[in-house]
Every structure is written in C-alpha cells, then in structure tokens.
Write a protein that holds these residues in place. Structure first.
Motif, PDB file in Angstrom:
ATOM      1  N   PRO A   1       0.747  -1.131  -0.055  1.00  0.00           N
ATOM      2  CA  PRO A   1       0.150   0.027   0.219  1.00  0.00           C
ATOM      3  C   PRO A   1       0.950   1.351   0.041  1.00  0.00           C
ATOM      4  O   PRO A   1       0.170   2.260  -0.477  1.00  0.00           O
ATOM      5  CB  PRO A   1      -0.730  -0.315   1.333  1.00  0.00           C
ATOM      6  N   SER A   2       2.212   1.222   0.332  1.00  0.00           N
ATOM      7  CA  SER A   2       2.913   2.392   0.207  1.00  0.00           C
ATOM      8  C   SER A   2       3.025   2.882  -1.017  1.00  0.00           C
ATOM      9  O   SER A   2       3.389   4.297  -1.156  1.00  0.00           O
ATOM     10  CB  SER A   2       4.300   1.942   0.961  1.00  0.00           C
ATOM     11  N   ILE A   3       2.859   2.193  -2.078  1.00  0.00           N
ATOM     12  CA  ILE A   3       2.976   2.793  -3.395  1.00  0.00           C
ATOM     13  C   ILE A   3       1.517   3.936  -3.528  1.00  0.00           C
ATOM     14  O   ILE A   3       1.712   4.627  -4.457  1.00  0.00           O
ATOM     15  CB  ILE A   3       2.781   1.506  -4.575  1.00  0.00           C
ATOM     16  N   PHE A   4       0.884   3.788  -2.590  1.00  0.00           N
ATOM     17  CA  PHE A   4      -0.487   4.852  -2.888  1.00  0.00           C
ATOM     18  C   PHE A   4      -0.250   5.926  -2.005  1.00  0.00           C
ATOM     19  O   PHE A   4      -1.052   6.607  -1.606  1.00  0.00           O
ATOM     20  CB  PHE A   4      -1.671   4.075  -2.564  1.00  0.00           C
ATOM     21  N   THR A   5       1.111   6.341  -1.443  1.00  0.00           N
ATOM     22  CA  THR A   5       1.089   7.325  -0.475  1.00  0.00           C
ATOM     23  C   THR A   5       1.230   8.748  -1.287  1.00  0.00           C
ATOM     24  O   THR A   5       1.910   8.923  -2.197  1.00  0.00           O
ATOM     25  CB  THR A   5       2.548   7.142   0.259  1.00  0.00           C
ATOM     26  N   VAL A   6       0.408   9.673  -0.749  1.00  0.00           N
ATOM     27  CA  VAL A   6       0.332  10.908  -1.087  1.00  0.00           C
ATOM     28  C   VAL A   6       1.276  11.955  -0.460  1.00  0.00           C
ATOM     29  O   VAL A   6       1.818  12.686  -0.982  1.00  0.00           O
ATOM     30  CB  VAL A   6      -1.228  11.432  -1.024  1.00  0.00           C
ATOM     31  N   LEU A   7       1.096  11.685   0.890  1.00  0.00           N
ATOM     32  CA  LEU A   7       1.930  12.728   1.720  1.00  0.00           C
ATOM     33  C   LEU A   7       2.366  11.801   2.844  1.00  0.00           C
ATOM     34  O   LEU A   7       1.934  10.923   3.407  1.00  0.00           O
ATOM     35  CB  LEU A   7       1.085  13.942   2.398  1.00  0.00           C
ATOM     36  N   THR A   8       3.924  12.389   3.310  1.00  0.00           N
ATOM     37  CA  THR A   8       4.309  11.802   4.576  1.00  0.00           C
ATOM     38  C   THR A   8       4.759  12.558   5.501  1.00  0.00           C
ATOM     39  O   THR A   8       5.248  13.628   5.225  1.00  0.00           O
ATOM     40  CB  THR A   8       5.365  10.609   4.093  1.00  0.00           C
ATOM     41  N   SER A   9       4.811  12.252   6.813  1.00  0.00           N
ATOM     42  CA  SER A   9       5.351  13.062   7.732  1.00  0.00           C
ATOM     43  C   SER A   9       6.527  11.982   8.535  1.00  0.00           C
ATOM     44  O   SER A   9       6.289  10.870   8.963  1.00  0.00           O
ATOM     45  CB  SER A   9       4.312  13.278   8.971  1.00  0.00           C
ATOM     46  N   PRO A  10       7.884  12.099   8.089  1.00  0.00           N
ATOM     47  CA  PRO A  10       8.934  11.367   8.387  1.00  0.00           C
ATOM     48  C   PRO A  10       9.084  11.491   9.932  1.00  0.00           C
ATOM     49  O   PRO A  10       8.829  12.329  10.603  1.00  0.00           O
ATOM     50  CB  PRO A  10       9.929  11.829   7.744  1.00  0.00           C
ATOM     51  N   SER A  11       9.567  10.259  10.365  1.00  0.00           N
ATOM     52  CA  SER A  11       9.988   9.940  11.759  1.00  0.00           C
ATOM     53  C   SER A  11      11.467  10.173  11.849  1.00  0.00           C
ATOM     54  O   SER A  11      12.361  10.237  10.969  1.00  0.00           O
ATOM     55  CB  SER A  11       9.297   8.607  12.660  1.00  0.00           C
ATOM     56  N   ASP A  12      12.019   9.857  13.062  1.00  0.00           N
ATOM     57  CA  ASP A  12      13.713   9.817  13.188  1.00  0.00           C
ATOM     58  C   ASP A  12      14.140   8.545  12.551  1.00  0.00           C
ATOM     59  O   ASP A  12      15.229   8.044  12.730  1.00  0.00           O
ATOM     60  CB  ASP A  12      14.038  10.124  14.515  1.00  0.00           C
TER      61      ASP A  12
END
Length: 432
Positions: A287-298
């Motif tokens: 499902p990661s192939i459908f990512t629109v936006l991401t808030s990264p972590s450390d």
C-alpha cells in the motif's frame, strides 16, 4: 477562485498592488502602514530544503489581542497522550457519524477517535471525524498542537485562512499549517475526517526506483492568493494549545493579511490528480505505493504518519490475489471511505453495518486483518482479466505507533460491535 500552484514553492501574492516589499522581508516602514510578521512552522535553523516560513503583511499584528482564557465548552476533541487504560488489540469499525440535531459548526462537530505519541514532544497524530451543519461566524480557530490534513466526505468546506481562501469539496483534501488561524463555512450538512499531525510537517514522499514522475505531482497542490477583510467587530479566536481549548476576543477580523510570500501556506489537492502506480505483471503491490503525503520520523522509512489513498485504477495482475492480502505489520492503520465501495470489504449487503462512506476502521500494529470472507472468495474465484475499479475512494492515516481509541469513540452508537464477524465463514483449507 484563483490559486497558486506547487508544493513547497516560495509563493508571493498581494491583494493590493504595492503591498509586498521588494528585496526586504521586514522593511522599516512597510507599504500603507502594514505590519510585517514572520509565520514559521519549522525551526529557524532547519535545513533550507526543509525550512518552512512565510512573511505576512497585515493591518494589525497577530500579537495584538487580550489574554487567552480557558474555553468552557463541552468537546469531544482530545490530544495525545490520551488518558487511557490498557489499549486492547481488537480491530474496530464505526458506521458514519450521524449528523447533529442542533446547530453545530465545524469545530464543535469534531470527535477524536484516537491518537498516539505526545503533542508536547512533537511526535504522533490525532485522528478526528467531524459532522457539522452551520458555518463558523465571527469565529476562528488555530491548532497550535499540529498541522491539519482535512478530508471532506460530504459537503464542500469553504476555508478562510489568514493567507487566503480555499474551496475544498469531497474528493479534495486541505493541508492547514500548525498555528494558522482559519474559519470553516458550510453550504449544508458536512462530514469528514481530520488528521492532526504533531510531528514533522507533511511532505511529498521520495519516489526512489519509481523515478522522477508518479504519485502526487507538486504542481497539483494549490495555495490561496492573498485576500483580506477589513472588519471592525468582535471576533472570537479559539486556540487549541497542549490539548486544551482557549479563547480570546478581537475587535477586528483576524483575516487581515494584505500580502504574503513564503513556503508555509495552506494547500488543497484534488485526489483525482494522483498518478496511481501499480503492477503490470503479478502480485499485489504494497500500500505504500499509494502514498500521497508523508510525515517522516527519526527512523528512516518508518513514518510518523503516511496519508495513503485507494483511488479508481486498473487491476491487470495475472495469477494474483488482487484485493489487499491478509497481513500483520508494524504500522497502525486508521481507514476511511469517501465514496463507493472498498474492494476488500464488499459484503455482506444487509443494509446495516459494513464499511460505508463516512465510516472508519482501526487496525493496530501486529493484529491480523484483510478482506472479508465475501471479498476473499470472489477474488480467489475471479476470472483474471483487466478490470477497472471505479466509483471508489478510500484512504488510510498510517502511523508507526499504536493508535489508542478514545473513550468517546468507544462509546459512540456508531461503533460496530460485531466487526469481527466479517472474518467468519472461512472454510478450512483441505490438504490431500
């Protein structure tokens, strides 16, 4: 309504010719006696590629207001860390929120379903749903605990912000920076979802082996042009700060920014513009192939929050179980349905329950989930030929940490207490 286009762009816009200074951000005497104010949603010393700030030129400084005082109002809005007992591992699903039976604006109509992390330390998310039927009049709100990703399901939201106005119908999303003041006007009964992101601001995901094109294109994000109102009248400003609501009263409209430039701005995005990527050979993609936006972590590659959608698309994979497979994983998934039918939850059609538009489900980390029995049997027996999934739009707020449900969410009449039944009826595999 006009918009500026791009994600992360440095915009420059003015509602009055000559309001923007040339070559200086905070001149000694801005044009027309305006006040220069910097609005920052990252630390001053954040790397240039990640630094987000805008310069505003307004009729009065935002600092000019009486003290905030606690807002004494019943609210189902909560902030992580949540007051909670033991969080159980059970999968949860809710029907769509009922529309209020009394006048309720967007802020009053928010109900927190769950959250994780800690707003004070800048990690985690809050997940809210709203059901509202009246506009916010002479009232604005700012969320100081996190930026907001707003996903309408019914009803167009007209969002007035300090930097301009956005029209956000279902099928679009709005991204509102942390601490920006805004008000929501409605054309009628409205319902939808909100992710309050306490962590790193949302950004476009890296494309890696996909290359330079695909998924959400930066040019398709739209920021408002400068717009202001010069209204001298009492105006309530409500601030969500460290999980509590506070209020103050201005003697003027807070939407008095005549010009602004910078890259910290509210945005809207039409999900129909998402360039879906998928397999053309075999196996269902992650499902990661459908990512629109991401808030990264450390932790590289492990998101504080991903916003993932499942839009209309062609399914062409051969010798493949096409719906999402059964899985247990380290990410926690809060899912919503904007319209249509989700391909992993097709039945039964009994007129009650089910995964319906406006509804939601929560599958926390390491707990098995996947398609229901009806969807599984249909997928295993299907004649595999190219099929286009149409009239469907589902999404997930996916987080690396357990999303704890709130007591209010667990007490809702909309909670489907028979959710586990959808995984009943599977026949035992037969070994010869």
């Amino acid at each position: 309504m006009e918009y500026l286009t791009g994600f992360g762009n440095h915009f420059a816009t003015q509602a009055v010719e000559g309001a923007l200074p040339v070559g200086r951000n905070s001149p000694q005497r801005p044009a027309f006696g305006l006040y220069a104010e910097q609005f920052s949603t990252t630390a001053f010393t954040a790397p240039r590629a990640e630094n987000r700030r805008s310069w505003l030129y307004r009729l009065r400084p935002a600092a000019s207001h009486p003290p905030f005082r606690p807002l004494d109002a019943a609210s189902r809005l909560a902030t992580a860390p949540l007051e909670r007992g033991a969080v159980d591992p059970n999968r949860l699903r809710w029907s769509a929120l009922s529309m209020p039976d009394r006048p309720t604006d967007w802020l009053e109509g928010l109900t927190t379903y769950g959250g994780n992390g800690d707003a004070a330390s800048g990690a985690g998310i809050g997940v809210h749903l709203y059901a509202a039927n009246r506009s916010m009049e002479r009232r604005a709100v700012q969320f100081s605990d996190g930026e907001l990703l707003v996903v309408p399901q019914i009803g167009t939201l007209s969002i007035t912000t300090e930097l301009g106005r956005l029209e956000v119908p279902p099928g679009h999303v709005a991204l509102i920076p942390r601490g920006l003041r805004f008000a929501v006007q409605l054309a009628g009964p409205s319902r939808g979802y909100v992710c309050e992101n306490y962590g790193a601001p949302f950004r476009l995901p890296d494309l890696g082996p996909i290359g330079s094109n695909g998924l959400a294109n930066p040019r398709d994000f739209e920021a408002p042009v400068a717009w202001f109102e010069d209204v001298e009248d009492d105006f309530q400003v409500i601030q969500k700060f460290q999980g509590h609501l506070w209020q103050t009263t201005l003697d003027h409209s807070p939407f008095d920014v005549v010009a602004w430039h910078g890259n910290s701005a509210p945005l809207r995005y039409d999900l129909a513009r998402f360039n879906t990527i998928g397999t053309i050979s075999f196996d269902h993609p992650d499902p990661s192939i459908f990512t629109v936006l991401t808030s990264p972590s450390d932790t590289p590659g492990t998101a504080n929050c991903d916003f993932v959608i499942f839009p209309p698309r062609w399914m062409v994979a051969e010798d493949t179980f096409r719906p999402p497979w059964f899985h247990r994983n380290v990410m926690s998934e809060f899912m919503g349905l904007i319209h249509g039918e989700y391909d992993a939850k097709q039945g039964p059609k009994d007129g009650k329950g089910g995964f319906e538009p406006g509804g939601a489900s929560l599958h926390n980390q390491m707990n098995g989930h996947g398609p229901d029995a009806v969807s599984t049997q249909a997928a295993m027996q299907a004649e595999l030929k190219p099929v286009k999934l149409e009239d469907t739009l589902a999404f997930m707020f996916e987080s690396r940490s357990v999303i704890a449900p709130t007591k209010a969410a667990l007490a809702l009449n909309e909670l489907q207490r028979d959710y586990d039944d959808c995984w009943g009826g599977f026949e035992k595999a037969r070994i010869p």
